[in-house]
Design a protein around this motif. Structure first.
Motif, short mmCIF file in Angstrom:
data_model
loop_
_atom_site.label_atom_id
_atom_site.label_comp_id
_atom_site.label_asym_id
_atom_site.label_seq_id
_atom_site.Cartn_x
_atom_site.Cartn_y
_atom_site.Cartn_z
N MET A 213 -5.39 -5.16 -24.82
CA MET A 213 -4.02 -4.96 -25.31
C MET A 213 -3.18 -6.20 -25.00
SD MET A 213 -1.24 -2.19 -24.14
CE MET A 213 0.33 -2.08 -24.94
N ARG B 90 11.12 -5.60 -14.77
CA ARG B 90 11.69 -4.29 -15.11
C ARG B 90 13.02 -4.09 -14.37
NH1 ARG B 90 10.30 0.88 -17.87
NH2 ARG B 90 12.22 1.87 -17.31
N PHE C 281 18.71 -2.16 -20.08
CA PHE C 281 18.39 -0.80 -20.51
C PHE C 281 19.65 0.05 -20.51
CE2 PHE C 281 13.93 -1.59 -18.65
CZ PHE C 281 13.49 -2.10 -19.85
N MET D 44 21.53 -0.05 -23.48
CA MET D 44 21.05 0.74 -24.61
C MET D 44 21.67 2.15 -24.61
SD MET D 44 17.12 -0.47 -25.03
CE MET D 44 16.56 0.80 -23.98
N VAL E 224 9.67 -8.01 -27.22
CA VAL E 224 9.24 -6.64 -26.87
C VAL E 224 10.17 -5.63 -27.52
CG1 VAL E 224 9.14 -4.92 -25.01
CG2 VAL E 224 8.13 -7.18 -24.66
N PHE E 225 11.47 -5.89 -27.35
CA PHE E 225 12.41 -4.90 -27.88
C PHE E 225 12.38 -4.85 -29.40
CE2 PHE E 225 13.54 -4.33 -23.69
CZ PHE E 225 14.16 -3.11 -23.64
N ALA F 208 8.71 -3.20 -30.11
CA ALA F 208 8.63 -1.81 -29.67
C ALA F 208 9.70 -0.98 -30.36
CB ALA F 208 8.78 -1.74 -28.16
N THR G 3 7.41 0.92 -34.38
CA THR G 3 7.04 2.31 -34.08
C THR G 3 7.88 3.30 -34.89
OG1 THR G 3 8.59 1.99 -32.29
CG2 THR G 3 6.25 1.94 -31.71
N THR G 4 9.17 3.04 -34.94
CA THR G 4 10.06 3.99 -35.64
C THR G 4 9.78 3.94 -37.14
OG1 THR G 4 11.66 3.29 -33.99
CG2 THR G 4 12.45 4.81 -35.64
N LEU H 267 5.51 12.91 -34.91
CA LEU H 267 5.00 12.06 -33.82
C LEU H 267 3.73 12.65 -33.20
CD1 LEU H 267 8.32 11.14 -31.94
CD2 LEU H 267 6.81 9.55 -33.15
N ALA I 250 1.83 4.80 -31.34
CA ALA I 250 0.92 4.19 -30.35
C ALA I 250 -0.23 5.18 -30.17
CB ALA I 250 1.66 3.96 -29.05
N ARG J 91 -6.03 1.12 -20.75
CA ARG J 91 -5.89 0.61 -19.40
C ARG J 91 -7.24 0.08 -18.92
NH1 ARG J 91 -1.21 1.75 -20.86
NH2 ARG J 91 0.36 2.77 -19.57
N ALA K 172 6.75 4.81 -19.25
CA ALA K 172 7.01 5.47 -20.54
C ALA K 172 8.08 4.69 -21.30
CB ALA K 172 7.47 6.90 -20.30
N ILE L 46 16.68 6.62 -28.20
CA ILE L 46 17.20 5.81 -29.31
C ILE L 46 16.39 6.10 -30.57
CG2 ILE L 46 17.44 3.45 -30.20
CD1 ILE L 46 17.69 2.53 -27.33
N ALA L 47 15.06 6.12 -30.41
CA ALA L 47 14.18 6.33 -31.56
C ALA L 47 14.48 7.67 -32.22
CB ALA L 47 12.73 6.25 -31.13
C1 HEM Z 1 9.13 6.32 -32.50
C2 HEM Z 1 9.44 5.27 -31.77
C3 HEM Z 1 8.74 4.81 -30.52
C4 HEM Z 1 7.52 5.18 -30.01
C5 HEM Z 1 6.53 6.18 -30.58
C6 HEM Z 1 7.33 4.42 -28.77
C7 HEM Z 1 6.22 4.54 -27.95
C8 HEM Z 1 6.07 3.87 -26.75
C9 HEM Z 1 4.96 4.07 -25.84
C10 HEM Z 1 3.79 5.03 -26.07
C11 HEM Z 1 5.16 3.27 -24.77
C12 HEM Z 1 4.27 3.19 -23.52
C13 HEM Z 1 3.05 2.32 -23.76
C14 HEM Z 1 2.02 2.42 -22.66
O1 HEM Z 1 2.14 3.22 -21.72
O2 HEM Z 1 1.03 1.68 -22.76
C15 HEM Z 1 6.38 2.52 -25.00
C16 HEM Z 1 6.91 1.58 -24.14
C17 HEM Z 1 8.07 0.89 -24.39
N1 HEM Z 1 8.96 1.10 -25.42
FE1 HEM Z 1 8.74 2.42 -26.95
N2 HEM Z 1 8.42 3.61 -28.58
C18 HEM Z 1 9.31 3.82 -29.61
C19 HEM Z 1 10.56 3.23 -29.78
C20 HEM Z 1 11.11 2.32 -28.91
C21 HEM Z 1 12.44 1.76 -29.02
C22 HEM Z 1 13.44 2.13 -30.12
C23 HEM Z 1 12.59 0.85 -28.00
C24 HEM Z 1 13.76 -0.02 -27.63
C25 HEM Z 1 14.89 -0.05 -28.19
C26 HEM Z 1 11.36 0.88 -27.22
C27 HEM Z 1 11.12 0.11 -26.11
C28 HEM Z 1 10.01 0.21 -25.28
C29 HEM Z 1 9.79 -0.62 -24.09
C30 HEM Z 1 10.70 -1.72 -23.56
C31 HEM Z 1 8.58 -0.18 -23.52
C32 HEM Z 1 7.91 -0.75 -22.26
C33 HEM Z 1 8.36 0.00 -21.02
C34 HEM Z 1 7.69 -0.58 -19.77
O3 HEM Z 1 6.48 -0.82 -19.76
O4 HEM Z 1 8.41 -0.75 -18.78
N3 HEM Z 1 10.50 1.78 -27.81
N4 HEM Z 1 6.93 2.92 -26.21
#
Ligand code: HEM
Length: 478
Positions: free
Chosen positions: A99, A123, A130, A133, A284-285, A288, A292-293, A346, A352, A357, A422, A428-429
């Protein structure tokens, strides 16, 4: 206890659910096949998609081991083991090398793929960002972007055909850029972003089976030239916008947005992120937050187009709650069916699909020995369709999330991951998705022209293999 036998499908039935429509429509997904059938497919089909290589056992058993490849692979479907890996033992299970090497050309050392002390440090620095946000703060920017999206759709000629994914990527990218940089994305940039991302997804190695099986955890593969090119288009775009911001800052202009929060972040010693590191975190922001959205909304609109009764119920709720006025921030809480539709979407198409890991040390899953360097797969795609935890697992039944039903077994619903790593953007999403669904569905219908061939593939997110071409019909409000 980890069961090694096949789980009993009706043992953990969560909710007594009956689909809204008796007709047997099933959202597109690979058929469940035996190990042998999947083995033959892997042997004879060149680069089959990962979703196509999951045998029936993956949807019914607790732990699946993959007997071939250079390192042991464990697919973990056992809720308690999932929780352990993602929470209390997370330090022993950093993000997988595959990954990291797939995403690092784009994300550098960004917080999504960092592990250990680096993750803790970054973080902590990002906590104020954060905080930025805060939903209410972001909402006006979000609404502006959705307003522009609706206007673009209004301007289409009668019966125009659009690619649903690219439209949704445009609006979600626009939302993210507005919340990061306080400015809209513009049509030309939006198209360049969509193209670079589509190409990045195609060229990304993490989700191709042969890479998982052939990879050596101690020697991460070098990214391809194509992947580097796509990543640099996206990073250049962010760098350009960051430099513009730094220039405005130097002229005394002050902003309250995500970019500013990352620029102003300081660690315990008072040190800021380097310019490169700011770009990593913004990437990242951006990735991510929009990719996804856009993926989950594409599947939501598609499933609604195939389930008129669910769509009708959704529109009734939108009409009851909003009447003719625009979506306001507080409406989010009152639109419970909109929320349930998105949750169910979802579940079926978690963007995702695979959280991967690497086992740093030897461990045990029940009686199974897990050698160091094993590749660990926690798959929202699989656990969300696991027959032991979800009745009618392959059907689209939003009412299963109704507040009057029982909650999912902890550890079986993971669209946003679990534990300290997580998703920080989950709320937000959900707000963004509700806003887009309401503002679009009250004005337009999307009629897919290639519905029979829409099929999921696993890239950086779960995508329809050949897009979803839709005719856009305007709803006569009179
Ligand atoms: C439907 C929308 C979204 C889904 C399904 C989703 C899903 C995920 C998942 C599964 C992870 C964890 C990955 C892991 O454990 O390996 C993650 C991490 C993250 N997501 Fe989202 N995400 C979405 C939207 C967003 C949005 C809108 C933002 C920011 C504005 C965002 C920011 C982040 C960040 C910064 C992380 C990393 C957190 C960390 O490791 O400290 N995501 N997301």
């Amino acid at each position: 206890m980890i069961r090694e036998e096949t789980a009993t499908p009706d043992k953990f039935l969560m909710n007594s659910v009956s689909p809204l429509r008796t007709e047997d429509w099933r959202p597109p997904a690979p058929a469940l096949r035996s190990n042998l059938a999947i083995g033959l497919r892997i042997l004879f089909q060149r680069s089959p998609d990962l979703l196509q290589t999951l045998p029936r056992d993956c949807y019914t058993k607790d732990i699946i081991t993959v007997p071939v490849g250079r390192r042991p692979v464990f697919i973990v479907n056992h809720p308690e083991t999932i929780r352990r890996i993602l929470t209390e033992d997370r330090a022993s299970y950093p993000k997988s090398d595959l990954m990291v090497s797939a995403l690092s050309p784009l994300l550098g050392d960004g917080v999504l793929i960092a592990s250990g002390e680096l993750w803790e440090h970054d973080r902590q620095m990002l906590e104020p960002a954060f905080m930025h946000m805060r939903l209410a703060h972001m909402f006006p920017d979000m609404r502006e972007a959705v307003h522009d999206f609706v206007e673009r759709l209004q301007l289409l000629e009668t019966d125009a055909v659009v690619d649903l994914e690219s439209e949704l990527t445009h609006v979600t990218a626009d939302i993210m850029l507005r919340t990061i940089f306080s400015k809209p994305i513009g049509a030309a940039r939006a198209e360049a972003v969509f193209e670079a991302f589509s190409s990045f997804q195609k060229n990304s190695p993490q989700f191709q089976l042969q890479h998982v099986l052939a990879s050596d955890p101690r020697k991460p593969a070098l990214p391809s030239a194509e992947l580097m090119r796509d990543a640099s288009i996206l990073r250049d775009l962010l760098a350009e916008m960051l430099d513009e911001r730094l220039r405005l800052n130097s002229q005394g202009e002050v902003f309250v947005d995500f970019a500013q929060a990352v620029i102003d972040a300081r660690d315990a010693e008072g040190l800021p992120f380097s310019r490169e590191k700011v770009i990593d975190q913004l990437a990242v922001f951006f990735l991510a937050g929009h990719e996804t959205t856009a993926s989950s909304l594409s599947w939501t609109f598609f499933m609604l187009s195939q389930q008129p009764q669910v769509l009708g119920k959704l529109r009734d709720e939108i009409r009851d709650v909003l009447a003719d006025r625009p979506f306001e921030f507080d409406d989010f809480k009152s639109l419970s069916f909109v929320r349930d539709v998105f949750r169910e979407s979802l579940r079926l198409y978690p963007p995702a699909a695979f959280l991967t890991r690497r086992a740093l040390h030897e461990d045990k899953f029940g009686r199974l020995k897990v050698p160091a360097d094993s590749f660990i797969v926690i798959s929202p795609w699989l656990i969300h369709r696991h027959q032991a935890y979800w009745p009618h697992a392959d059907r689209f039944i939003p009412s299963r999330f109704d507040v009057n039903g029982s909650a999912p077994v902890p550890g079986t619903y993971l669209p946003f991951g679990l534990g300290p790593r997580a998703c920080t953007g989950a709320t937000i999403a959900q707000l963004e998705a509700s806003l887009i669904l309401c503002e679009v569905l009250r004005r337009f219908s999307f009629i897919p022209l290639n519905a029979a061939s829409v099929f999921p593939v696993s890239r950086v997110s779960v995508r329809p293999s050949d897009g979803i071409r839709c005719r856009v019909e305007k709803i006569d409000s009179g």
